[in-house]
Enzyme design. Structure first.
Site, PDB file in Angstrom:
ATOM      1  N   SER A  55     -51.932  18.486 -68.378  1.00 48.70           N
ATOM      2  CA  SER A  55     -51.659  18.220 -69.783  1.00 48.70           C
ATOM      3  C   SER A  55     -52.876  18.376 -70.686  1.00 48.70           C
ATOM      4  CB  SER A  55     -51.123  16.804 -69.925  1.00 48.70           C
ATOM      5  OG  SER A  55     -52.139  15.858 -69.613  1.00 48.70           O
TER       6      SER A  55
ATOM      7  N   SER B  47     -53.815  16.679 -64.428  1.00 48.54           N
ATOM      8  CA  SER B  47     -53.957  17.064 -65.835  1.00 48.54           C
ATOM      9  C   SER B  47     -55.374  17.364 -66.307  1.00 48.54           C
ATOM     10  CB  SER B  47     -53.374  15.970 -66.732  1.00 48.54           C
ATOM     11  OG  SER B  47     -51.984  16.086 -66.780  1.00 48.54           O
TER      12      SER B  47
ATOM     13  N   LYS C 143     -59.396  14.327 -76.249  1.00 49.37           N
ATOM     14  CA  LYS C 143     -57.949  14.490 -76.010  1.00 49.37           C
ATOM     15  C   LYS C 143     -57.191  13.500 -76.882  1.00 49.37           C
ATOM     16  CE  LYS C 143     -54.569  14.736 -72.192  1.00 49.37           C
ATOM     17  NZ  LYS C 143     -54.343  14.556 -70.750  1.00 49.37           N
TER      18      LYS C 143
END
Lengths: 494, 95, 483
Positions: free
Chosen positions: A160, A184, A79
């Site tokens: 997210s 997330s 990420k």
């Protein structure tokens, strides 16, 4: 033989060990998949093929020497909130410009220590603020799943960590790192039909992870199986003296815990999670999950978490407040974007207006407001008191049960154009996930079924602080019973 | 509690976010929507409840007083949008 | 008797409180492992934490906490076993994180007190409100470029103690005495070097004025005053300004001001409309600071003697005058020097020599006690030579002068210059016989009753012996021979 990209992480590790495939072949297969699908999915902001192949070659050499480590040669997506030394790190924001960190986050350095191959940096909602991965400055991520009969509708992957979940679902990576501040990891995992765990706050070091809301942020893995998540978490977790909130505790063998079974466990079913308007298929899946666990020898206990309905508003005070402060460092002075102005204040205001997207600005403004003179007690202190009550709810629950079973999300993945106008409607996505962040407890989402249109749905297992082992055991039992085998429409080798 | 335009402007200034005048009404409506929704917290009785401060540990861990960091001038300055030799540079500040 | 300023409408009292920022003496910074040393190349003592880079996290330095606790104990203050770090949010070019980590709501040290000594010999207690730990900011240089400011982050993240007094001071002298005493305590404790030129100690001075008997009026804060003299000047200048404002029928506005040392005036700092909304909240990166009582006790057991205690001991145990005790304890180094000189010797004699000829020597040669050519051991050695009769007081002064010039020990100088006092009675008798033979007439006069001539014989004998005759022996033998 299964396509290299269809292997699980554990399967690929076994195949590497047996020399059925080389790390270079495995990495190349994933890089090719990225090349083919990423232009459409936009799951990666940055792809690092040279680095990945070099790491794969090193992995093959290590395998040849018989020096395999837990993740040797396994290609992962990172990420783009984790700082990676020498590789641009963006937080999916314009404000970081071409920021290249001179340091490596603790979590990624532990993955590298254990031999992992990094394919690149996964897309996300800007600064991890969002539940749809539409707020990235590098464009939205597309969910690889399609509603049956609506192949033209682009669905969101959740957020997210939308890029991480989409990449793993579409077979662009065997696993991915992610972070979870209000859901997330778990919400995109559920939307993309993969597994993901947010461990206990303090289990993974936050050092080198770009902060959104420091008291809630926690790193964890996304992968296609519960066991794969356990393997990745074993490498990611552990005490780090550079993070004052890191827990100085040994890391148990999570993968071993997956096979413990649930016999004799008491599973809590929180009354307050039976929301009005919860789609029938989600309620049914939840019932199914209960039945599976009961059949395996667990006891179901109805519990009450009375402050559940206040969790989201609490979160939307605490998280923006911390974010407004955490994001003050993006000021155009030492790194990142700068928009020149007449004076320093003007420079700050122009830089931050140009560098942050709408949702980030909204949260900075809310956070600034709730901390400002005259409102601090009414908002921030009040929210932290309610947070204490939410923690107490769970503390009471643990007197009666060993784990809690709940849906991960109140809906399946939605269309990119849906829910975008009303921030509050968007925030409601996190209704089942956010309590775990406020209480600091672990939460695992497991793909457990599909809705009427074939979209994946997840069930969530919550556990006591630092008891990820029980969470894995219950999650694995759900996974085994669900036998989830549906595949997304967009995927490598499809 | 609801925000008026002047407050939105003041908060934006505190947060160092330039907001164009045209955007103020929209922003005001959005922020009031969120704050209105948050307002439901006032219904919770929190009398005597100690607020949570952080996410985890009960007590700060302390490190030894040793120089273990620094000496990375070039790396500290490498990402700067404007630098003057060994300094970061910004528009002149008048105190 | 108390200090007032006479305005057009009568006498005004001045009310003063100080917020002192003292740089904590430590190797590394409060929340990072970068060095704290003064004067390094720009941006070399900066970690990514100090520069506010993404993903960087603070970890606290135990020694900085210990220093704050030591200081608190030195101020006879309450040590709070539970305290917390908050973020003070504001934007400034030399504040990389966009917030300062400080202790707003729960400081590590609570109420304490300081006894100050005033020039007239009186003392007064000044209350300490609190002491807390916080990060220093970096440094902005505004004079290097016509339209840019330059930022050096070397100081960013260095530990500071903010020590806040009660508004208990009523004159520039009291403010000066407070800062002097606070600096003395910090230096005794070794928790801050007290170097005001280098900015290790800076004061924000809160000043208000009022008519006698009134409650407090609006105060103004004069920021960053960096010498004791300037603090005293700033108090007076600001008080006079406020009196003028009130007497003109206007209101003093609460604000932050700067002291212009060349003009001797305070002026308003460029006002910022948000200056006072710092949006404090607990730093989520830092759990509470929880101290164990036994750790605090250990720190306490290791505390050095403080100036007040030491002064009392010099008076009580050594029998020094309060004045000498005060002078000798002003600086920790002086007291340490004195104690070495006095060890195993007559403490009063040691005090006389240290405060007298030794201080004079330092002054004359432009040295401080830290780089004195005469070590405490050597000064002690000199005293021993007086005591055992090797040197007369007069010779000893000469030897001390030579010690300042050469840095040599006294015995070596005595040896080299042959300054050793003659105690051989035979030699003295021989010399006296010679003097008496040369001055037979004077001997006759003396014997006929002119007693005053005794001094003449002493002088002649000492002269003949080049001053090295033991005065007591010379006296004794002369008396016998002249009788």
């Amino acid at each position: 033989m299964t396509a290299a990209t269809d292997l699980t992480l554990a399967g690929a590790r076994a195949a590497l060990a047996r020399r059925e495939i080389s790390a270079v072949e495995l990495t190349r297969a994933h890089l090719e998949a990225i090349e083919a699908l990423n232009p459409r999915l936009n799951a990666f902001i940055t792809v690092t093929p040279e680095q990945a192949l070099a790491q794969a070659e090193a992995a093959d050499a290590a395998l040849a020497r018989g020096e395999a480590k837990p993740l040797t040669g396994l290609p992962l997506a990172i990420k783009d909130l984790f700082c990676t030394a020498g590789t641009r790190t963006t937080a999916a924001s314009r404000i970081l410009g071409d920021f290249v960190p001179p340091y490596e986050s603790t979590v990624t350095s532990q993955l590298l220590r254990d031999g992992a191959v990094f394919l690149g940096k996964a897309n996300l909602d800007e600064f991890a603020m969002g539940s749809s991965n539409t707020s990235s400055a590098f464009g939205a991520v597309e969910n690889p799943w399609k509603r049956q009969g609506e192949e033209g509708t682009v669905l969101v992957p959740g957020g997210s960590s939308g890029g991480s979940a989409a990449a793993v679902a579409a077979r662009l990576a065997l696993g991915a790192t992610a972070t979870d501040t209000g859901g997330s990891i778990r919400q995109p995992a559920a939307f993309c039909g993969v597994a993901g765990i947010k461990p206990t706050y303090g289990r993974c070091s936050r050092f080198g992870i770009i902060a959104y809301a420091s008291s809630l942020d926690q790193a964890g893995p996304v992968a296609r199986t519960v066991e794969d998540c356990a393997i990745l978490l074993n490498s990611m977790a552990g005490f780090d003296p550079r993070d004052s909130t890191s827990a100085d505790l040994p890391v148990p063998d999570f993968a071993a815990a997956c096979e413990r079974g649930v016999k004799g466990l008491r599973i809590g079913i929180p009354r307050e999670y039976r929301l009005d308007g919860l789609p029938a298929e989600i309620a049914a899946l939840w019932e199914q999950g209960m039945a599976w666990l009961k059949a395996e020898g667990a006891t179901l206990v109805e519990i009450s978490l009375p402050h559940t309905k206040y969790a989201l508003p609490t979160y939307y005070i605490v998280a923006p407040a911390e974010a407004s402060s955490n994001l003050a460092r993006y000021d155009g002075v030492r790194f990142g974007l700068r928009e020149n102005g007449e004076d320093l204040k003007d420079l700050y205001e122009r830089t931050r207006a140009a560098g942050f997207g709408e949702e980030v600005k909204r949260r900075i403004l809310i956070g600034t407001y709730v901390l400002s003179a005259g409102y601090y007690d009414a908002y921030y202190v009040k929210a932290q008191q309610v947070r204490a009550l939410i923690r107490q709810d769970f503390d009471h629950a643990w007197e009666q049960v060993d784990a809690i079973l709940a849906p991960t999300t109140p809906s399946a993945a939605f269309g990119r154009d849906e829910k975008q106008d009303d921030p509050v409607a968007m925030y409601l996505n996190d209704v089942f996930t956010v309590t775990a962040n406020l209480a600091g407890i672990p939460g695992l989402s497991v793909p457990a079924g599909q809705d009427a249109k074939g979209l994946p749905l997840g069930l969530q297992i919550l556990g006591r602080r630092f008891d990820e082992e029980t969470v894995f055991a219950v999650g694995r039992a759900i996974e085994r019973n669900a036998g989830f085998s549906a595949l997304p429409a967009l995927r490598a080798a499809a | 509690m609801s925000l008026d335009t002047a407050t939105v402007r003041r908060v934006a200034s505190l947060a160092r976010l330039r907001v164009e005048e045209d955007d103020l009404p929209r922003l005001e409506a959005e922020l009031n929507g969120i704050l209105g929704w948050i307002e439901q917290l006032q219904a919770v009785d929190t009398t005597g409840v100690e607020p949570v401060a952080g996410g985890g540990a009960e007590a700060l861990r302390m490190r030894e007083d040793r120089v273990t960091d620094g000496g990375v001038q070039e790396e500290v300055l490498a990402n700067a949008p404007d630098r003057a030799g060994a300094f970061f540079a910004v528009p002149k500040v008048v105190e | 008797m108390s200090y007032t300023i006479e305005g057009a409408t009568g006498a005004w009292e001045v009310v003063i409180g100080l917020e002192v920022h003292a740089q904590v003496t430590s190797e590394a910074k409060l929340f990072s492992g970068a060095a704290t040393e003064f004067g390094a190349e720009p941006n070399t003592q900066v970690s990514f934490i100090d520069a506010g880079f993404p993903g960087m996290l603070p970890v606290i330095n135990r020694e900085c906490v210990a220093q704050a606790v030591r200081t608190g104990l030195g101020l006879k203050a309450q040590v709070n076993l539970w305290s917390r770090f908050d973020r003070k949010n504001y934007f400034y070019a030399d504040l990389p994180q966009g917030y300062q980590i400080s202790q707003y709501q729960f400081p590590v040290i609570g109420q304490g007190e300081i006894q100050i000594e005033l020039p007239d010999g009186s003392t007064k207690m000044i209350g300490i409100t609190r002491l807390h730990l916080e990060q220093d900011a970096g440094k902005s240089l505004h004079d290097q470029h016509p339209n840019k400011s330059y930022i050096d982050l070397n100081r960013s993240g260095v530990a500071l103690m903010e020590i806040v007094s009660e508004p208990d001071m009523r004159s520039p002298e009291e403010a000066g005495a407070y800062l002097t005493k606070l600096r003395q305590i910090l230096r005794y404790l070794g928790t801050c070097d007290g170097n005001m030129e280098q900015g290790s100690l800076r004061a924000d001075v809160n000043v208000s004025v009022r008519k006698p008997g009134e409650g407090f009026r609006t105060r103004c804060e004069v920021k960053n005053v960096n010498s004791i003299r300037f603090v005293m000047q700033a108090v007076e200048a600001e008080a006079r300004r406020q009196i003028e404002v009130w007497e003109a029928g206007e209101e003093v506005v609460q604000e932050t001001r700067l002291f212009d040392t060349t003009r001797g005036e305070t002026r308003s700092m460029r006002s910022k409309e948000d200056a006072h909304d710092y949006r404090y909240f607990p730093d989520p990166d830092l759990p509470p600071l929880v101290l164990q009582q036994d750790w605090v006790d250990q720190v306490k057991a290791g505390l050095p003697e403080l100036p007040d205690e030491r002064r009392a001991r010099y008076v009580g145990e050594y029998g020094l005058t309060p004045y000498d005790a005060h002078v000798l304890t002003l600086e920790k180094e002086t007291a340490a020097f004195y104690e070495t000189v006095a060890a195993g010797r007559d403490p009063k004699m040691a005090a006389n020599w240290v405060t007298g000829d030794f201080f004079a020597g330092l002054n004359r040669t432009g040295h401080s006690i830290g780089d004195s050519p005469v070590s405490a051991e050597n000064l002690g050695g000199l005293l021993d030579l007086i005591k055992d009769g090797t040197l007369s007081g007069k010779l000893a002064k000469e030897v001390l002068e030579a010690m300042f010039e050469t840095g040599k020990p006294p015995a070596a100088i005595v040896e080299e210059r042959g300054l050793k006092q003659v105690t051989d009675t035979g030699a003295i008798e021989a010399m006296i016989d010679e003097v008496m033979a040369k001055n037979a007439d004077k001997v006759a006069e003396y014997r006929s009753g002119k007693d005053k001539l005794f001094g003449f014989f002493v002088g002649q004998t000492m002269k003949a012996m080049q001053g090295k005759g033991n005065p007591a022996l010379v006296n004794e033998i002369l008396k016998r021979k002249l009788a």
